[in-house]
Design an enzyme around this catalytic site. Structure first.
Site, PDB file in Angstrom:
ATOM      1  N   SER A   1      -7.269  32.953  77.292  1.00 18.09           N
ATOM      2  CA  SER A   1      -8.612  31.477  77.350  1.00 18.09           C
ATOM      3  C   SER A   1      -7.395  30.200  77.640  1.00 18.09           C
ATOM      4  CB  SER A   1      -9.444  30.918  76.937  1.00 18.09           C
ATOM      5  OG  SER A   1     -10.089  31.641  76.852  1.00 18.09           O
TER       6      SER A   1
ATOM      7  N   HIS B   1      -7.755  25.296  76.020  1.00 16.46           N
ATOM      8  CA  HIS B   1      -8.168  25.256  77.200  1.00 16.46           C
ATOM      9  C   HIS B   1      -7.469  24.258  77.363  1.00 16.46           C
ATOM     10  CE1 HIS B   1     -12.293  27.449  77.145  1.00 16.46           C
ATOM     11  NE2 HIS B   1     -11.179  27.896  76.700  1.00 16.46           N
TER      12      HIS B   1
END
Length: 242
Positions: A145, A209
């Site tokens: 991610s 993220h």
């Protein structure tokens, strides 16, 4: 699927060549299939034995913040190895869809070698940043991610006017096209809000993220300046993910 068009004439143009992006997807899928999370490898057993094997596997190859900053041999490599390990089918497919949609154009703009180093480097920084902010956590962190968020950040800088087709749940999943400068900052804002509400423990590493997205955008800004690529339309793209 991705289709690219010239933003002015609408005529079809050459599809980006993305061997690194496709190779990363293939590698992540292969690692997942032979690991315990897929359930396909009978060598890991079933039931309680499989669950124990999964925990040990994630702890070995993933990032454990409480151990990362100790002097344990090999811990410094875990933010890199964790990029190729995923915890479930949903985790894997969601990440690979985002990489497939946004990776090709970014790779073509950067070049294969630079994109490879960018992907691993920003992914490493993203997981390192999460670990530093949660230094006492014993939870294993795995997944691409952070690296894929960096790809999104770079894509936003390089192709801000590219048309991204999203499927929005509150519009009954009707496909709606927006420019990247609308979709990707909105996605980053959602990550920011979720990170503020997240508690320490199992779940999505929203902070990773954000770190990855910021690192990717910052790298593209410093590296390419005003030499961004032409506007393109990219479709379809997922509406969210991590």
């Amino acid at each position: 699927m991705i289709s690219d068009w010239n933003g002015t004439t609408g005529s079809a143009i050459r599809k980006p060549s993305a061997p690194v992006t496709h190779g990363l997807i293939a590698l992540c899928c292969l690692v997942f299939l032979i690991g315990p999370a897929s359930g396909f490898n009978p060598g890991y057993g079933t039931g309680a034995a499989l669950a124990a094997a999964q925990r040990a596997y994630f702890r070995h190859w993933g990032v454990v913040p409480a151990e990362l900053f100790q002097d344990a041999p090999g811990q410094a490599l875990t933010p890199a190895s964790a990029l190729f390990v995923h915890g479930s089918w949903v985790h894997l497919l969601g990440n690979m869809l985002f990489l497939y949609v946004f990776g090709a154009m970014t790779e073509e703009r950067m070049g294969r070698v630079e994109f490879s180093l960018f992907y691993v480097g920003c992914g490493y920084l993203a997981l390192l940043g999460y670990a530093a902010a949660n230094a006492g956590s014993e939870q294993s962190l795995v997944g691409a991610s952070g690296a894929i968020s960096a790809v999104l950040g770079a894509f936003l800088y390089l192709f801000p006017r590219a048309r991204v087709t999203s499927l929005l749940p509150f519009l009954f999943f009707l496909p709606v096209r927006f420019p990247a400068w609308v979709v990707l900052p909105f996605w980053a804002t959602l990550q920011w809000v979720a990170a503020g509400r997240a508690t320490q423990g199992p779940g999505v590493a929203y902070l990773a993220h954000l770190v990855g997205f910021g690192a990717g955008f910052g790298y593209a800004w410093l590296r390419f300046g005003r030499s961004r690529g032409p506007a393109r339309r990219v479709r379809p793209a997922p509406s969210d993910g991590g």
